[in-house]
Design a protein around this motif. Structure first.
Motif, PDB file in Angstrom:
ATOM      1  N   LYS A  59      11.714  -1.877  -6.458  1.00 42.51           N
ATOM      2  CA  LYS A  59      10.441  -1.235  -6.149  1.00 42.51           C
ATOM      3  C   LYS A  59       9.554  -1.180  -7.394  1.00 42.51           C
ATOM      4  CE  LYS A  59       8.196   2.853  -4.387  1.00 42.51           C
ATOM      5  NZ  LYS A  59       8.313   4.224  -3.974  1.00 42.51           N
ATOM      6  N   SER A  99       2.417  -5.993  -8.255  1.00 42.03           N
ATOM      7  CA  SER A  99       1.263  -5.866  -7.382  1.00 42.03           C
ATOM      8  C   SER A  99       0.161  -5.043  -8.008  1.00 42.03           C
ATOM      9  CB  SER A  99       1.657  -5.294  -6.032  1.00 42.03           C
ATOM     10  OG  SER A  99       2.141  -3.998  -6.183  1.00 42.03           O
ATOM     11  N   SER A 124      -2.936   2.043  -0.516  1.00 40.90           N
ATOM     12  CA  SER A 124      -1.836   1.525   0.298  1.00 40.90           C
ATOM     13  C   SER A 124      -1.385   0.180  -0.237  1.00 40.90           C
ATOM     14  CB  SER A 124      -2.240   1.404   1.772  1.00 40.90           C
ATOM     15  OG  SER A 124      -3.166   0.364   1.951  1.00 40.90           O
ATOM     16  N   SER A 142       1.181  -3.254   1.193  1.00 42.11           N
ATOM     17  CA  SER A 142       2.074  -3.826   2.197  1.00 42.11           C
ATOM     18  C   SER A 142       2.785  -5.030   1.604  1.00 42.11           C
ATOM     19  CB  SER A 142       1.312  -4.211   3.466  1.00 42.11           C
ATOM     20  OG  SER A 142       0.388  -5.239   3.190  1.00 42.11           O
ATOM     21  N   PHE A 143       4.010  -5.231   2.048  1.00 40.16           N
ATOM     22  CA  PHE A 143       4.854  -6.318   1.577  1.00 40.16           C
ATOM     23  C   PHE A 143       5.363  -7.030   2.812  1.00 40.16           C
ATOM     24  CE2 PHE A 143       9.041  -7.791  -0.143  1.00 40.16           C
ATOM     25  CZ  PHE A 143       8.522  -8.694  -1.056  1.00 40.16           C
ATOM     26  N   GLU A 147       3.801  -1.958   5.716  1.00 33.81           N
ATOM     27  CA  GLU A 147       3.258  -0.963   4.786  1.00 33.81           C
ATOM     28  C   GLU A 147       4.391  -0.254   4.052  1.00 33.81           C
ATOM     29  OE1 GLU A 147      -0.044   2.540   4.522  1.00 33.81           O
ATOM     30  OE2 GLU A 147      -0.188   0.946   6.006  1.00 33.81           O
ATOM     31  N   GLN A 148       4.220  -0.101   2.747  1.00 36.52           N
ATOM     32  CA  GLN A 148       5.232   0.519   1.895  1.00 36.52           C
ATOM     33  C   GLN A 148       4.979   2.014   1.776  1.00 36.52           C
ATOM     34  OE1 GLN A 148       7.802  -1.627   0.466  1.00 36.52           O
ATOM     35  NE2 GLN A 148       6.805  -2.718   2.149  1.00 36.52           N
ATOM     36  N   ASP A 149       6.066   2.781   1.627  1.00 33.47           N
ATOM     37  CA  ASP A 149       5.949   4.216   1.389  1.00 33.47           C
ATOM     38  C   ASP A 149       5.627   4.425  -0.083  1.00 33.47           C
ATOM     39  OD1 ASP A 149       6.571   4.983   3.999  1.00 33.47           O
ATOM     40  OD2 ASP A 149       8.730   4.964   3.586  1.00 33.47           O
ATOM     41  N   LEU A 150       4.466   4.999  -0.361  1.00 38.57           N
ATOM     42  CA  LEU A 150       4.070   5.275  -1.734  1.00 38.57           C
ATOM     43  C   LEU A 150       4.208   6.772  -1.988  1.00 38.57           C
ATOM     44  CD1 LEU A 150       0.858   3.059  -1.978  1.00 38.57           C
ATOM     45  CD2 LEU A 150       3.206   2.484  -2.649  1.00 38.57           C
ATOM     46  N   ASP A 200       2.992   6.953  -7.414  1.00 40.27           N
ATOM     47  CA  ASP A 200       2.433   5.624  -7.131  1.00 40.27           C
ATOM     48  C   ASP A 200       0.926   5.724  -6.895  1.00 40.27           C
ATOM     49  OD1 ASP A 200       5.040   4.530  -7.141  1.00 40.27           O
ATOM     50  OD2 ASP A 200       5.234   4.766  -4.961  1.00 40.27           O
ATOM     51  N   PHE A 214       2.159 -10.159  -0.427  1.00 41.58           N
ATOM     52  CA  PHE A 214       1.871  -8.728  -0.451  1.00 41.58           C
ATOM     53  C   PHE A 214       0.371  -8.513  -0.535  1.00 41.58           C
ATOM     54  CE2 PHE A 214       2.176  -9.620  -4.955  1.00 41.58           C
ATOM     55  CZ  PHE A 214       1.178  -8.852  -5.510  1.00 41.58           C
ATOM     56  N   ASP A 245      -2.569  -5.188  -1.480  1.00 34.67           N
ATOM     57  CA  ASP A 245      -2.820  -3.829  -1.935  1.00 34.67           C
ATOM     58  C   ASP A 245      -4.233  -3.434  -1.565  1.00 34.67           C
ATOM     59  OD1 ASP A 245      -0.306  -3.509  -3.208  1.00 34.67           O
ATOM     60  OD2 ASP A 245      -1.049  -4.631  -4.915  1.00 34.67           O
TER      61      ASP A 245
END
Length: 141
Positions: free
Chosen positions: A2, A9, A37, A39-40, A44-47, A51, A134, A136
């Motif tokens: 991560k 990113s 936000s 995404s990968f 969507e990734q948990d930030l 972060d 990815f 952003d």
């Protein structure tokens, strides 16, 4: 992984900049853009709150700086408090209406991608991490 993904990113994202330092013009690239936000591979990734302290600062000379904030322990700041982890130089150029090409200097290599501005949202895409796409998103402060 991560941290490496965020690092990569984040660096690539801050490469969008343009005219003035006037943040009141929502279509301008210039100004401070806060990470909102990521995404990968379309997921969507948990930030965490640390972060979300990450931002990019862009100016009218086609350059900027990416400020990456990070902690391995977001729920326990006594172990590792959130802090500025890395700063990266960026260059960018307008390619069409609200689209910019950008390069991020990672010291060992330079990454390239595309940033688009839609009102106060900057989307950075066209990059890969370990061969996977990815994207952003940043919002202008």
């Amino acid at each position: 992984m991560k941290k490496t993904f965020l690092f990569f990113s984040a660096i690539l994202i801050f490469g969008c900049s343009s005219d003035d330092n006037d943040n009141s013009n929502s279509s301008s690239m210039e100004g401070r853009w806060n990470l909102t936000s990521m995404s990968f591979q379309g997921v969507e990734q948990d930030l965490n709150s640390c972060d979300l302290e990450t931002y990019i600062e862009l100016n009218n000379s086609g350059t900027g700086i990416y400020y990456l904030y990070y902690t391995d322990w977001p729920d326990n700041p006594e172990i590792e408090p959130c802090g500025l982890d890395e700063m990266y130089d960026i260059t960018f150029a307008n390619t069409s209406s609200n689209t910019y090409s950008m390069d991020v200097d990672f010291e060992e290599s330079v990454a390239s991608g595309t940033a688009t501005v839609n009102n106060n949202v900057l989307t950075f895409s066209g990059l890969t991490f370990e061969g996977l796409p990815f994207e952003d998103m940043f919002t202008k402060q």
